[in-house]
Design a protein around this motif. Structure first.
Motif, PDB file in Angstrom:
ATOM      1  N   ASN A  17       0.843  -1.196   0.000  1.00  0.00           N
ATOM      2  CA  ASN A  17       0.000   0.000   0.000  1.00  0.00           C
ATOM      3  C   ASN A  17       0.878   1.245   0.000  1.00  0.00           C
ATOM      4  O   ASN A  17       1.582   1.511   0.975  1.00  0.00           O
ATOM      5  CB  ASN A  17      -0.922   0.016   1.228  1.00  0.00           C
ATOM      6  N   ASP A  18       0.834   1.985  -1.078  1.00  0.00           N
ATOM      7  CA  ASP A  18       1.591   3.232  -1.197  1.00  0.00           C
ATOM      8  C   ASP A  18       0.913   4.288  -0.328  1.00  0.00           C
ATOM      9  O   ASP A  18      -0.259   4.611  -0.534  1.00  0.00           O
ATOM     10  CB  ASP A  18       1.627   3.679  -2.659  1.00  0.00           C
ATOM     11  N   LEU A  19       1.650   4.804   0.629  1.00  0.00           N
ATOM     12  CA  LEU A  19       1.082   5.810   1.529  1.00  0.00           C
ATOM     13  C   LEU A  19       0.752   7.118   0.826  1.00  0.00           C
ATOM     14  O   LEU A  19      -0.118   7.872   1.268  1.00  0.00           O
ATOM     15  CB  LEU A  19       2.051   6.085   2.679  1.00  0.00           C
ATOM     16  N   PHE A  20       1.454   7.414  -0.246  1.00  0.00           N
ATOM     17  CA  PHE A  20       1.364   8.721  -0.898  1.00  0.00           C
ATOM     18  C   PHE A  20       0.506   8.749  -2.158  1.00  0.00           C
ATOM     19  O   PHE A  20       0.146   9.822  -2.628  1.00  0.00           O
ATOM     20  CB  PHE A  20       2.767   9.219  -1.244  1.00  0.00           C
ATOM     21  N   GLU A  21       0.164   7.589  -2.695  1.00  0.00           N
ATOM     22  CA  GLU A  21      -0.604   7.522  -3.947  1.00  0.00           C
ATOM     23  C   GLU A  21      -2.051   7.947  -3.695  1.00  0.00           C
ATOM     24  O   GLU A  21      -2.760   7.336  -2.895  1.00  0.00           O
ATOM     25  CB  GLU A  21      -0.577   6.094  -4.496  1.00  0.00           C
ATOM     26  N   PRO A  22      -2.514   8.998  -4.384  1.00  0.00           N
ATOM     27  CA  PRO A  22      -3.915   9.404  -4.208  1.00  0.00           C
ATOM     28  C   PRO A  22      -4.871   8.280  -4.625  1.00  0.00           C
ATOM     29  O   PRO A  22      -4.612   7.568  -5.596  1.00  0.00           O
ATOM     30  CB  PRO A  22      -4.064  10.610  -5.137  1.00  0.00           C
ATOM     31  N   PHE A  23      -5.935   8.134  -3.870  1.00  0.00           N
ATOM     32  CA  PHE A  23      -6.962   7.156  -4.225  1.00  0.00           C
ATOM     33  C   PHE A  23      -7.619   7.594  -5.533  1.00  0.00           C
ATOM     34  O   PHE A  23      -7.944   8.780  -5.703  1.00  0.00           O
ATOM     35  CB  PHE A  23      -8.041   7.050  -3.145  1.00  0.00           C
ATOM     36  N   ALA A  24      -7.840   6.661  -6.429  1.00  0.00           N
ATOM     37  CA  ALA A  24      -8.472   6.970  -7.713  1.00  0.00           C
ATOM     38  C   ALA A  24      -9.893   7.503  -7.512  1.00  0.00           C
ATOM     39  O   ALA A  24     -10.383   8.289  -8.314  1.00  0.00           O
ATOM     40  CB  ALA A  24      -8.490   5.725  -8.596  1.00  0.00           C
ATOM     41  N   HIS A  25     -10.537   7.108  -6.425  1.00  0.00           N
ATOM     42  CA  HIS A  25     -11.932   7.473  -6.186  1.00  0.00           C
ATOM     43  C   HIS A  25     -12.077   8.707  -5.293  1.00  0.00           C
ATOM     44  O   HIS A  25     -13.187   9.083  -4.939  1.00  0.00           O
ATOM     45  CB  HIS A  25     -12.667   6.296  -5.542  1.00  0.00           C
ATOM     46  N   GLY A  26     -11.003   9.347  -4.935  1.00  0.00           N
ATOM     47  CA  GLY A  26     -11.092  10.489  -4.027  1.00  0.00           C
ATOM     48  C   GLY A  26     -10.794  11.811  -4.705  1.00  0.00           C
ATOM     49  O   GLY A  26     -10.794  11.924  -5.926  1.00  0.00           O
ATOM     50  N   ASN A  27     -10.512  12.783  -3.866  1.00  0.00           N
ATOM     51  CA  ASN A  27     -10.156  14.131  -4.327  1.00  0.00           C
ATOM     52  C   ASN A  27      -8.758  14.474  -3.849  1.00  0.00           C
ATOM     53  O   ASN A  27      -8.535  15.539  -3.283  1.00  0.00           O
ATOM     54  CB  ASN A  27     -11.155  15.165  -3.803  1.00  0.00           C
ATOM     55  N   GLY A  28      -7.829  13.541  -4.036  1.00  0.00           N
ATOM     56  CA  GLY A  28      -6.462  13.752  -3.598  1.00  0.00           C
ATOM     57  C   GLY A  28      -6.115  13.054  -2.296  1.00  0.00           C
ATOM     58  O   GLY A  28      -4.961  13.067  -1.885  1.00  0.00           O
ATOM     59  N   GLN A  29      -7.084  12.434  -1.636  1.00  0.00           N
ATOM     60  CA  GLN A  29      -6.803  11.719  -0.395  1.00  0.00           C
ATOM     61  C   GLN A  29      -5.910  10.517  -0.693  1.00  0.00           C
ATOM     62  O   GLN A  29      -5.986   9.913  -1.752  1.00  0.00           O
ATOM     63  CB  GLN A  29      -8.090  11.217   0.272  1.00  0.00           C
ATOM     64  N   ASN A  30      -5.076  10.182   0.301  1.00  0.00           N
ATOM     65  CA  ASN A  30      -4.235   8.993   0.204  1.00  0.00           C
ATOM     66  C   ASN A  30      -4.223   8.297   1.552  1.00  0.00           C
ATOM     67  O   ASN A  30      -4.798   8.791   2.525  1.00  0.00           O
ATOM     68  CB  ASN A  30      -2.822   9.360  -0.278  1.00  0.00           C
ATOM     69  N   LEU A  31      -3.568   7.158   1.615  1.00  0.00           N
ATOM     70  CA  LEU A  31      -3.562   6.369   2.852  1.00  0.00           C
ATOM     71  C   LEU A  31      -2.878   7.118   3.990  1.00  0.00           C
ATOM     72  O   LEU A  31      -3.315   7.034   5.142  1.00  0.00           O
ATOM     73  CB  LEU A  31      -2.906   5.009   2.612  1.00  0.00           C
ATOM     74  N   LEU A  32      -1.839   7.867   3.697  1.00  0.00           N
ATOM     75  CA  LEU A  32      -1.164   8.662   4.721  1.00  0.00           C
ATOM     76  C   LEU A  32      -2.140   9.641   5.363  1.00  0.00           C
ATOM     77  O   LEU A  32      -2.247   9.729   6.586  1.00  0.00           O
ATOM     78  CB  LEU A  32       0.024   9.413   4.119  1.00  0.00           C
ATOM     79  N   ARG A  33      -2.856  10.367   4.545  1.00  0.00           N
ATOM     80  CA  ARG A  33      -3.822  11.344   5.052  1.00  0.00           C
ATOM     81  C   ARG A  33      -4.905  10.667   5.889  1.00  0.00           C
ATOM     82  O   ARG A  33      -5.278  11.143   6.961  1.00  0.00           O
ATOM     83  CB  ARG A  33      -4.465  12.096   3.887  1.00  0.00           C
ATOM     84  N   GLU A  34      -5.411   9.527   5.415  1.00  0.00           N
ATOM     85  CA  GLU A  34      -6.490   8.841   6.126  1.00  0.00           C
ATOM     86  C   GLU A  34      -6.005   8.275   7.458  1.00  0.00           C
ATOM     87  O   GLU A  34      -6.734   8.305   8.444  1.00  0.00           O
ATOM     88  CB  GLU A  34      -7.101   7.761   5.238  1.00  0.00           C
ATOM     89  N   ALA A  35      -4.775   7.780   7.501  1.00  0.00           N
ATOM     90  CA  ALA A  35      -4.217   7.281   8.761  1.00  0.00           C
ATOM     91  C   ALA A  35      -4.055   8.426   9.764  1.00  0.00           C
ATOM     92  O   ALA A  35      -4.371   8.273  10.947  1.00  0.00           O
ATOM     93  CB  ALA A  35      -2.875   6.591   8.515  1.00  0.00           C
ATOM     94  N   MET A  36      -3.582   9.560   9.288  1.00  0.00           N
ATOM     95  CA  MET A  36      -3.446  10.712  10.188  1.00  0.00           C
ATOM     96  C   MET A  36      -4.811  11.210  10.641  1.00  0.00           C
ATOM     97  O   MET A  36      -4.972  11.643  11.784  1.00  0.00           O
ATOM     98  CB  MET A  36      -2.639  11.823   9.509  1.00  0.00           C
TER      99      MET A  36
END
Length: 158
Positions: free
Chosen positions: A115-134
């Motif tokens: 899971n790439d922490l920095f890769e934006p989710f294709a279904h979001g508006n720029g969110q990524n796993l790093l942002r969601e974890a924080m």
């Protein structure tokens, strides 16, 4: 690779709590159902409502992070329970357990090097796993602080 793992480890510690604030286990571990439904003057919610809000929001973040087809609840009504109190102690404990399990699910996602922490989710508006974890860590810390204060006002905190 070492820095990537360090970041994943620090995020995991942050989500599990206890570094700069009291841990989830300590704050939620001994709440009684009878206290969870009590009100405090000038506060618009009960402990139960905060706990359920934490659970609902956590699973919203989790599902958004892992399911491109997921649809979030309507804000704000879908994120807050109508009930002021849990049905019983088992319901309260189940909600707390789901919060713990949800945090561990997010930790597992963060710790997976696939899971790439920095890769934006294709279904979001720029969110990524790093942002969601924080976001999980920040949201839980905020509400755990509220719960400690609420419990102090009830006389149920050390």
């Amino acid at each position: 690779m070492r820095q990537d793992q360090q970041l994943r480890d620090q995020l995991s510690k942050l989500m599990r709590c206890g570094q700069a604030f009291t841990s989830l286990q300590e704050v939620l571990g001994d709440i009684q159902a009878a206290d969870a439904g009590k009100t405090v003057k000038n506060l618009p919610y009960t402990l139960w409502q905060i706990i359920e809000h934490m659970r609902i929001a956590l699973y919203d973040i989790l599902e958004f992070s892992r399911d491109p087809g997921y649809k979030s609840p309507t804000w704000p009504d879908g994120y807050w329970p109508e009930e002021y109190a849990p049905a019983n102690q088992a319901a309260l404990e189940a909600s707390v357990q789901k919060i713990r399990a949800g945090v561990e699910t997010m930790v597992t996602m963060v710790q997976d090097p696939a899971n790439d922490l920095f890769e934006p989710f294709a279904h979001g508006n720029g969110q990524n796993l790093l942002r969601e974890a924080m976001l999980v860590a920040e949201h839980n810390a905020y509400h755990l602080g509220e719960i400690v204060l609420f419990r102090r006002l009830l006389g149920k905190w050390k």
